[in-house]
Motif scaffolding. Structure first.
Motif, PDB file in Angstrom:
ATOM      1  N   HIS A 235       5.460  -7.071   2.380  1.00 38.51           N
ATOM      2  CA  HIS A 235       4.546  -6.910   3.451  1.00 38.51           C
ATOM      3  C   HIS A 235       5.671  -7.345   4.487  1.00 38.51           C
ATOM      4  CE1 HIS A 235       1.069  -6.130   0.810  1.00 38.51           C
ATOM      5  NE2 HIS A 235       1.656  -7.831   0.117  1.00 38.51           N
TER       6      HIS A 235
ATOM      7  N   ALA B 292       0.417  -1.468   0.152  1.00 36.87           N
ATOM      8  CA  ALA B 292       0.157   0.020  -0.034  1.00 36.87           C
ATOM      9  C   ALA B 292       0.699   0.909  -0.203  1.00 36.87           C
ATOM     10  CB  ALA B 292      -0.650  -0.401   1.030  1.00 36.87           C
TER      11      ALA B 292
ATOM     12  N   LYS C 216      -6.640  -1.089  -2.113  1.00 36.80           N
ATOM     13  CA  LYS C 216      -5.666  -2.170  -1.818  1.00 36.80           C
ATOM     14  C   LYS C 216      -6.568  -3.300  -1.810  1.00 36.80           C
ATOM     15  CE  LYS C 216      -1.439  -5.077  -1.424  1.00 36.80           C
ATOM     16  NZ  LYS C 216      -1.226  -5.281  -2.274  1.00 36.80           N
ATOM     17  N   HIS C 217      -7.224  -3.297  -0.790  1.00 38.45           N
ATOM     18  CA  HIS C 217      -7.673  -3.799   0.157  1.00 38.45           C
ATOM     19  C   HIS C 217      -9.460  -4.151  -0.739  1.00 38.45           C
ATOM     20  CE1 HIS C 217      -6.307  -5.846   3.696  1.00 38.45           C
ATOM     21  NE2 HIS C 217      -5.610  -4.285   3.860  1.00 38.45           N
TER      22      HIS C 217
ATOM     23  N   TRP D 226      -1.701   7.751   2.178  1.00 36.00           N
ATOM     24  CA  TRP D 226      -1.477   5.764   2.832  1.00 36.00           C
ATOM     25  C   TRP D 226      -2.892   5.041   3.030  1.00 36.00           C
ATOM     26  CZ3 TRP D 226      -2.825   3.253   7.030  1.00 36.00           C
ATOM     27  CH2 TRP D 226      -2.374   1.345   7.118  1.00 36.00           C
TER      28      TRP D 226
ATOM     29  N   LEU E 193       1.446   2.006  -3.535  1.00 34.49           N
ATOM     30  CA  LEU E 193       0.595   2.634  -4.506  1.00 34.49           C
ATOM     31  C   LEU E 193       0.256   4.331  -3.927  1.00 34.49           C
ATOM     32  CD1 LEU E 193      -1.783  -0.428  -4.125  1.00 34.49           C
ATOM     33  CD2 LEU E 193      -0.560   0.801  -6.052  1.00 34.49           C
ATOM     34  N   ARG E 194       0.951   4.064  -2.531  1.00 30.19           N
ATOM     35  CA  ARG E 194       0.509   5.783  -1.709  1.00 30.19           C
ATOM     36  C   ARG E 194       1.504   6.327  -2.931  1.00 30.19           C
ATOM     37  NH1 ARG E 194       3.734   8.266   0.825  1.00 30.19           N
ATOM     38  NH2 ARG E 194       2.849  10.295   2.296  1.00 30.19           N
TER      39      ARG E 194
ATOM     40  N   ALA F 187      -4.774   4.236   0.074  1.00 27.50           N
ATOM     41  CA  ALA F 187      -3.670   3.341  -0.661  1.00 27.50           C
ATOM     42  C   ALA F 187      -4.286   1.922  -0.362  1.00 27.50           C
ATOM     43  CB  ALA F 187      -2.396   3.472  -0.915  1.00 27.50           C
ATOM     44  N   TRP F 188      -4.624   2.104   1.006  1.00 28.95           N
ATOM     45  CA  TRP F 188      -4.450   0.795   1.253  1.00 28.95           C
ATOM     46  C   TRP F 188      -6.283   0.145   2.047  1.00 28.95           C
ATOM     47  CZ3 TRP F 188      -7.988  -1.423   5.531  1.00 28.95           C
ATOM     48  CH2 TRP F 188      -7.967  -2.593   5.552  1.00 28.95           C
TER      49      TRP F 188
END
Length: 290
Positions: A262, A104, A122-123, A115, A107-108, A118-119
């Motif tokens: 991760h 994430a 992604k989820h 963030w 992605l941010r 982005a999190w």
């Protein structure tokens, strides 16, 4: 050494992606085509006549048969999102085209968003992957094994009983000795009761299952599947014998991708999503451009 045609396929380059989906209107048109390839259909009454307008910049339809209004993103993973389509499309591109995983935080930086956004993004995409993969059972020659996600906690229980380990079934569909499709399904444990619903969903009726003799896997015989047991030797030699070699390669790649991307995540809560992300990409590796 022969070139692996899968690894060396062209795929969809970033420059090609920008040409196709670099503007909001292009993404919007592509999303309309993907959602309603045969034209708008009211989700409430299935009528196809509707008036079209924008509310807050978002394309919306009002059914001509009933008064129901439907926005382009209602009922999708984008619902309630304020991010533009270009951000969503780029996130989907980055997640699906990556050979391993993408965090994430990355992605941010790539998307230029917070963030937290982005999190969540992604989820939502991983959850869509999980739902998409859940309905596709494996067929033909299937090899299965028990596996665990996560490591031992300092001071906690060791081995399979660790509180930080999430059990999942790794199953590989093999055609002519080559891996084709995979499933990674979290389970409560490897008892008959826990594996029965898994087998009913993950295995097609005509498949032949090969396992290492784990007691819980006898459930496949009880459900009427053909079951072959191969007792693997202990240690590294057990991972290299023919029935399980490809399955162990896939599992090794999965764990390397997760640990290399991760630093930490909630295994108990989100294991299904992270496993589905790797499963989704693996099962579509033959046509990256699509």
């Amino acid at each position: 050494m022969a070139i692996n045609s899968i690894q060396f396929q062209k795929g969809l380059s970033m420059s090609e992606f920008i040409v196709r989906y670099g503007r909001e209107g292009q993404c919007e048109a592509a999303f309309i085509q993907a959602r309603w390839p045969n034209g708008f259909c009211c989700p409430r009454c299935q009528a196809r006549t509707a008036s079209q307008f924008r509310r807050g910049g978002l394309l919306t339809w009002q059914c001509g048969h009933c008064p129901h209004q439907t926005s382009l993103i209602s009922g999708t993973m984008m619902e309630h999102s304020r991010l533009p389509f270009t951000k969503w499309f780029l996130a989907i591109y980055l997640i699906t085209q990556s050979k391993t995983n993408i965090a994430a935080l990355t992605l941010r930086r790539q998307l230029g968003i917070s963030w937290r956004a982005a999190w969540l993004l992604k989820h939502k995409i991983m959850e869509a992957m999980r739902q998409r993969e859940a309905t596709k059972p494996l067929q033909g020659d299937v090899r299965i094994d028990d596996a665990y996600l996560g490591g031992e906690l300092t001071g906690g229980r060791a081995g399979r009983g660790s509180d930080n380990k999430v059990p999942f079934v790794a199953a590989l569909e093999v055609h002519n000795g080559k891996p084709m499709r995979v499933r990674f399904d979290p389970v409560k444990n490897f008892s008959f009761a826990a594996l029965k619903p898994w087998a009913s969903i993950a295995l097609a009726p005509d498949c032949t299952v090969t396992s290492d003799g784990l007691l819980g896997f006898e459930v496949v015989e009880r459900l009427g599947f053909a079951h072959r047991v191969v007792i693997a030797p202990k240690g590294k030699a057990g991972t290299e014998i023919e029935p399980f070699r490809w399955l162990n390669v896939v599992l090794g790649n999965l764990k390397t991708a997760l640990s290399g991307t991760h630093h930490a995540f909630n295994f108990r809560k989100y294991a299904g999503r992270y496993l589905a992300e790797s499963q989704y990409r693996f099962n579509r590796r033959f046509d990256l451009a699509a």
